[in-house]
Design a protein around this motif. Structure first.
Motif, mmCIF file in Angstrom:
data_model
loop_
_atom_site.group_PDB
_atom_site.id
_atom_site.type_symbol
_atom_site.label_atom_id
_atom_site.label_comp_id
_atom_site.label_asym_id
_atom_site.label_seq_id
_atom_site.Cartn_x
_atom_site.Cartn_y
_atom_site.Cartn_z
ATOM 1 N N ALA A 52 17.634 -28.943 -11.410
ATOM 2 C CA ALA A 52 18.158 -27.587 -11.674
ATOM 3 C C ALA A 52 17.842 -27.160 -13.103
ATOM 4 C CB ALA A 52 19.664 -27.555 -11.419
ATOM 5 N N LEU A 53 18.043 -28.061 -14.048
ATOM 6 C CA LEU A 53 17.773 -27.726 -15.445
ATOM 7 C C LEU A 53 16.273 -27.627 -15.702
ATOM 8 C CD1 LEU A 53 20.559 -29.787 -17.194
ATOM 9 C CD2 LEU A 53 20.560 -27.366 -16.577
ATOM 10 N N ARG A 54 15.488 -28.407 -14.993
ATOM 11 C CA ARG A 54 14.028 -28.298 -15.129
ATOM 12 C C ARG A 54 13.562 -26.930 -14.670
ATOM 13 N NH1 ARG A 54 9.858 -26.854 -15.853
ATOM 14 N NH2 ARG A 54 7.841 -27.891 -15.668
ATOM 15 N N ARG A 55 14.094 -26.459 -13.535
ATOM 16 C CA ARG A 55 13.727 -25.125 -13.052
ATOM 17 C C ARG A 55 14.149 -24.056 -14.058
ATOM 18 N NH1 ARG A 55 15.265 -27.552 -8.320
ATOM 19 N NH2 ARG A 55 17.359 -26.660 -8.390
ATOM 20 N N GLN A 56 15.276 -24.282 -14.711
ATOM 21 C CA GLN A 56 15.770 -23.322 -15.696
ATOM 22 C C GLN A 56 14.810 -23.204 -16.880
ATOM 23 O OE1 GLN A 56 18.289 -21.274 -15.306
ATOM 24 N NE2 GLN A 56 18.060 -20.351 -17.309
ATOM 25 N N LEU A 57 14.147 -24.301 -17.231
ATOM 26 C CA LEU A 57 13.182 -24.244 -18.330
ATOM 27 C C LEU A 57 12.063 -23.241 -18.043
ATOM 28 C CD1 LEU A 57 12.711 -27.986 -19.366
ATOM 29 C CD2 LEU A 57 13.954 -26.200 -20.599
ATOM 30 N N ASP A 58 11.672 -23.116 -16.791
ATOM 31 C CA ASP A 58 10.603 -22.194 -16.416
ATOM 32 C C ASP A 58 11.117 -20.800 -16.062
ATOM 33 O OD1 ASP A 58 8.602 -24.065 -16.739
ATOM 34 O OD2 ASP A 58 8.631 -24.681 -14.636
ATOM 35 N N SER A 59 12.408 -20.676 -15.923
ATOM 36 C CA SER A 59 12.988 -19.417 -15.485
ATOM 37 C C SER A 59 13.049 -18.420 -16.633
ATOM 38 C CB SER A 59 14.397 -19.684 -14.946
ATOM 39 O OG SER A 59 15.040 -18.476 -14.653
ATOM 40 N N ARG A 60 12.450 -17.291 -16.409
ATOM 41 C CA ARG A 60 12.489 -16.219 -17.399
ATOM 42 C C ARG A 60 12.818 -14.928 -16.673
ATOM 43 N NH1 ARG A 60 12.687 -19.961 -20.097
ATOM 44 N NH2 ARG A 60 11.318 -20.677 -21.726
ATOM 45 N N PRO A 61 13.866 -14.230 -17.093
ATOM 46 C CA PRO A 61 14.153 -12.936 -16.455
ATOM 47 C C PRO A 61 12.992 -11.970 -16.674
ATOM 48 C CG PRO A 61 16.006 -13.642 -17.812
ATOM 49 C CD PRO A 61 14.856 -14.583 -18.086
ATOM 50 N N SER A 62 12.864 -11.037 -15.794
ATOM 51 C CA SER A 62 11.807 -10.033 -15.889
ATOM 52 C C SER A 62 11.902 -9.279 -17.208
ATOM 53 C CB SER A 62 11.951 -9.048 -14.727
ATOM 54 O OG SER A 62 11.146 -7.918 -14.944
ATOM 55 N N PRO A 63 10.768 -9.040 -17.856
ATOM 56 C CA PRO A 63 10.795 -8.272 -19.110
ATOM 57 C C PRO A 63 11.232 -6.824 -18.879
ATOM 58 C CG PRO A 63 8.543 -8.728 -18.446
ATOM 59 C CD PRO A 63 9.432 -9.469 -17.501
ATOM 60 N N HIS A 64 11.249 -6.406 -17.624
ATOM 61 C CA HIS A 64 11.643 -5.046 -17.283
ATOM 62 C C HIS A 64 13.126 -4.960 -16.929
ATOM 63 C CE1 HIS A 64 7.404 -4.217 -17.377
ATOM 64 N NE2 HIS A 64 7.196 -5.155 -16.499
ATOM 65 N N GLY A 65 13.844 -6.036 -17.132
ATOM 66 C CA GLY A 65 15.274 -6.037 -16.829
ATOM 67 C C GLY A 65 15.557 -6.502 -15.414
ATOM 68 N N LEU A 66 16.825 -6.570 -15.113
ATOM 69 C CA LEU A 66 17.273 -7.022 -13.801
ATOM 70 C C LEU A 66 18.080 -5.916 -13.134
ATOM 71 C CD1 LEU A 66 18.660 -10.553 -14.780
ATOM 72 C CD2 LEU A 66 16.450 -10.060 -13.750
ATOM 73 N N SER A 67 17.982 -5.864 -11.823
ATOM 74 C CA SER A 67 18.864 -4.963 -11.090
ATOM 75 C C SER A 67 20.278 -5.550 -11.145
ATOM 76 C CB SER A 67 18.403 -4.845 -9.637
ATOM 77 O OG SER A 67 18.634 -6.068 -8.950
ATOM 78 N N ALA A 68 21.248 -4.769 -10.765
ATOM 79 C CA ALA A 68 22.627 -5.256 -10.756
ATOM 80 C C ALA A 68 22.752 -6.483 -9.851
ATOM 81 C CB ALA A 68 23.577 -4.153 -10.310
ATOM 82 N N ARG A 69 22.107 -6.445 -8.709
ATOM 83 C CA ARG A 69 22.168 -7.575 -7.765
ATOM 84 C C ARG A 69 21.515 -8.823 -8.368
ATOM 85 N NH1 ARG A 69 20.210 -6.290 -2.027
ATOM 86 N NH2 ARG A 69 22.300 -5.464 -1.930
ATOM 87 N N GLU A 70 20.356 -8.651 -8.998
ATOM 88 C CA GLU A 70 19.672 -9.781 -9.636
ATOM 89 C C GLU A 70 20.496 -10.346 -10.791
ATOM 90 O OE1 GLU A 70 14.994 -8.542 -8.959
ATOM 91 O OE2 GLU A 70 16.139 -7.600 -10.586
ATOM 92 N N ALA A 71 21.109 -9.459 -11.561
ATOM 93 C CA ALA A 71 21.938 -9.911 -12.681
ATOM 94 C C ALA A 71 23.134 -10.716 -12.180
ATOM 95 C CB ALA A 71 22.407 -8.715 -13.510
ATOM 96 N N MET A 72 23.764 -10.254 -11.125
ATOM 97 C CA MET A 72 24.909 -10.990 -10.558
ATOM 98 C C MET A 72 24.471 -12.346 -10.015
ATOM 99 S SD MET A 72 27.620 -9.365 -11.171
ATOM 100 C CE MET A 72 28.764 -10.244 -10.148
#
Length: 108
Positions: A52-72
């Motif tokens: 889980a933490l390894r996946r988090q290292l590669d996880s980057r939110p979209s530079p264009h922001g997140l929708s409310a659903r994605e943010a939740m």
């Protein structure tokens, strides 16, 4: 039941290598440590939180922001999966490791 000190110390060494790579945010070293741990002990209880933490290292939110659903969904993932895994594996160092993750989520 007799404790095999060599086997036990190898297991601890493999876990420590994974945690040290995680602390450094070194994805390549973490991948290698996780692969060794998987070979030595496929049922190790730390494999899922490490993954889980390894996946988090590669996880980057979209530079264009997140929708409310994605943010939740991202907030739920951080509070229910990532933060508990970091606290379990990193102990007192978890807050420092999590800080960049929280900042990226807040920016998104």
């Amino acid at each position: 039941m007799q404790l095999d000190l060599f086997e036990h110390s190898r297991h601890v060494m493999l876990r420590n290598a994974a945690v040290e790579a995680l602390r450094r945010r070194d994805a390549a070293a973490l991948d290698a440590a996780m692969a060794r741990l998987a070979v030595e002990d496929p049922n190790d209880a730390w494999r899922a939180p490490l993954a889980a933490l390894r996946r988090q290292l590669d996880s980057r939110p979209s530079p264009h922001g997140l929708s409310a659903r994605e943010a939740m969904a991202a907030l739920h993932d951080m509070t229910q999966r990532i933060e508990p895994a970091a606290r379990r594996l990193l102990g007192d160092d978890a807050s420092a490791w999590l800080a960049p993750c929280w900042r990226e989520l807040a920016r998104a």
